[in-house]
Design a protein around this motif. Structure first.
Motif, short mmCIF file in Angstrom:
data_model
loop_
_atom_site.label_atom_id
_atom_site.label_comp_id
_atom_site.label_asym_id
_atom_site.label_seq_id
_atom_site.Cartn_x
_atom_site.Cartn_y
_atom_site.Cartn_z
N PHE A 165 0.82 -1.21 0.00
CA PHE A 165 0.00 0.00 0.00
C PHE A 165 0.86 1.26 0.00
O PHE A 165 0.49 2.28 -0.59
N LEU A 166 2.02 1.20 0.67
CA LEU A 166 2.91 2.36 0.70
C LEU A 166 3.41 2.70 -0.70
O LEU A 166 3.76 3.84 -0.98
N GLN A 221 -1.76 6.76 -3.57
CA GLN A 221 -2.54 7.34 -2.48
C GLN A 221 -1.70 7.55 -1.22
O GLN A 221 -2.15 8.21 -0.28
N SER A 222 -0.50 7.00 -1.16
CA SER A 222 0.35 7.17 0.02
C SER A 222 1.10 8.49 -0.08
O SER A 222 1.13 9.13 -1.14
N VAL A 223 1.72 8.89 1.03
CA VAL A 223 2.51 10.13 1.02
C VAL A 223 3.99 9.86 0.77
O VAL A 223 4.79 10.79 0.78
N ALA A 224 4.34 8.60 0.54
CA ALA A 224 5.73 8.30 0.23
C ALA A 224 6.11 8.98 -1.08
O ALA A 224 5.34 8.94 -2.04
N PRO A 225 7.29 9.62 -1.15
CA PRO A 225 7.70 10.24 -2.41
C PRO A 225 7.86 9.21 -3.51
O PRO A 225 8.05 8.01 -3.25
N ARG A 273 8.47 5.00 -3.52
CA ARG A 273 7.53 4.04 -4.10
C ARG A 273 8.20 3.18 -5.17
O ARG A 273 7.98 1.97 -5.25
N ASP A 274 9.03 3.81 -5.99
CA ASP A 274 9.74 3.07 -7.04
C ASP A 274 10.70 2.04 -6.43
O ASP A 274 10.82 0.91 -6.92
N ARG A 275 11.40 2.43 -5.35
CA ARG A 275 12.35 1.51 -4.71
C ARG A 275 11.62 0.31 -4.09
O ARG A 275 12.15 -0.79 -4.07
N LEU A 305 16.65 9.46 2.39
CA LEU A 305 15.34 9.13 2.96
C LEU A 305 15.41 7.91 3.86
O LEU A 305 16.37 7.13 3.81
N SER A 306 14.38 7.72 4.67
CA SER A 306 14.16 6.45 5.36
C SER A 306 13.33 5.59 4.41
O SER A 306 12.12 5.79 4.28
N LEU A 307 13.97 4.65 3.74
CA LEU A 307 13.28 3.84 2.74
C LEU A 307 12.69 2.59 3.39
O LEU A 307 13.07 1.46 3.09
N TRP A 308 11.72 2.81 4.29
CA TRP A 308 11.11 1.69 4.99
C TRP A 308 10.38 0.79 4.01
O TRP A 308 9.58 1.24 3.18
#
Length: 355
Positions: free
Chosen positions: A245-246, A250-254, A258-260, A323-326
């Motif tokens: 979902f991240l 619709q998420s706020v992840a840049p 999202r691509d990573r 970034l924090s690429l969680w």
């Protein structure tokens, strides 16, 4: 009572709450299509919590969850509302200075403002009357559970081991999230340190199901219909999904985050304290490697507050290395950039879904 009836939802799919990365749009979308949308309240003050609840109700009339971090305090950490150690600040700032400079971000001056106190957050969350209050990093007090139930709010706790699940059941929660070691973000262990509580989902889920009488929500390593089917075969009553979902619009992840997520492989994610001061799973980048080499990591939440300054600047610039690429170990199974499509893919793995 089954979990869907208990929580008032149509489909046993739960959006993982993202501390600091939650989106009203994503939460409302998941709730509106029949799942349980969740919004993480980490770091938010009472006014913002009330505002989030209002915004969610403007977007959906369906049930949603609000998530809080219980005030677990590990050695060296400051409790919510408390100030920080100046020595920790000085050492961390010296180590982080090149990252601030690269992002063009100003180093926050001393003293650093503490996080909002937990009691104020809890009061606001209870006043918001969500369908569900979920918790990480501990067992909510009996008084908290009783007050939530008095207001018609269901309570969900998160476990990373069987003893934690048992403790949560004994504390009166309505359901337990069994969070396998594959899961993205912070490891919410509370009876032992995270590094000694790393149990994979395939081992954790059935053992938690056998140990407790309340419904179990499986989390960690689930990103498509195959993971959902496996979780239910192991005895879960629902699944909780984060990374897939991240990765949606619709998420706020840049966009770079999202691509990573969609391009990651399972072996690439690591557990690190570098970005927040607490152990969390994500993709290592230059910021993580720089901080880990420095050996100067401030205790949580000071480290998280400091890195958050350059992370916000990096997000605006689309700079993934700061970034924090969680993300979890199944992040690379995320195939869709729309939350409705993710939901449909997950729902196809439910026991009642047509094959």
């Amino acid at each position: 009572m089954d979990l869907t009836s208990l929580l008032g939802i149509e489909t046993p799919l739960v959006l993982g709450p993202f501390g600091g990365m939650s989106s009203v749009e994503l939460t409302a979308t998941v709730s509106e299509i029949g799942g349980l949308g969740s919004f993480g309240l980490y770091g938010l003050g009472p006014d913002r919590i009330a505002e989030v609840a209002r915004e969610l109700r403007e977007r959906t009339s369906r049930p949603f969850a609000l998530n809080l971090w219980l005030p677990l305090r590990r050695p060296g950490e400051a409790a919510p509302g408390e100030g920080f150690d100046r020595g920790d600040y000085d050492r961390a700032v010296d180590a982080l200075r090149p990252l601030f400079e690269e992002a063009g971000a100003e180093v926050p001056g001393w003293p650093v403002a503490p996080l909002p106190g937990f009691d104020l957050q809890l009061e606001a969350a209870l006043a918001a009357r969500p369908a569900v209050l979920s918790f990480v990093f501990g067992v909510p007090s009996p008084e908290l559970v009783e007050e939530a139930h008095r207001r018609g709010i269901r309570v969900v706790g998160t476990a990373t081991t069987v003893p934690e699940a048992v403790a949560l059941q004994e504390g009166g929660v309505d359901a337990v999230v069994a969070s396998g070691a594959e899961a993205a973000g912070h490891r919410p262990s509370f009876l032992a340190d995270p590094e000694s509580s790393l149990v994979g989902s395939f081992s954790l889920i059935p053992q938690v199901v056998d140990a407790v009488d309340v419904p179990v929500i499986a989390a960690g390593g689930i990103a498509d219909r195959r993971g959902v089917a496996a979780a239910f075969a192991l005895g879960a009553s629902a699944v909780q999904v984060g990374s897939a979902f991240l990765a949606t619009r619709q998420s706020v992840a840049p966009a770079v985050h999202r691509d990573r997520i969609r391009s990651a492989q399972a072996h690439e994610t690591v557990l690190t304290r570098a970005m927040s001061g607490r152990s969390a799973r994500g993709l290592p980048n230059r910021a993580v490697r720089t901080i880990e080499r420095s050996g100067a990591i401030a205790p949580f939440p000071l480290q998280n507050i400091l890195t958050g300054v350059f992370r916000r600047a990096a997000s605006q610039q689309g700079e993934a290395d700061l970034l924090s690429l969680w993300m979890g170990q199944s992040a690379g199974l995320a195939r869709h950039d729309d939350a409705v499509e993710v939901f449909a893919e997950l729902a196809a793995g439910l026991p009642s879904a047509p094959r």
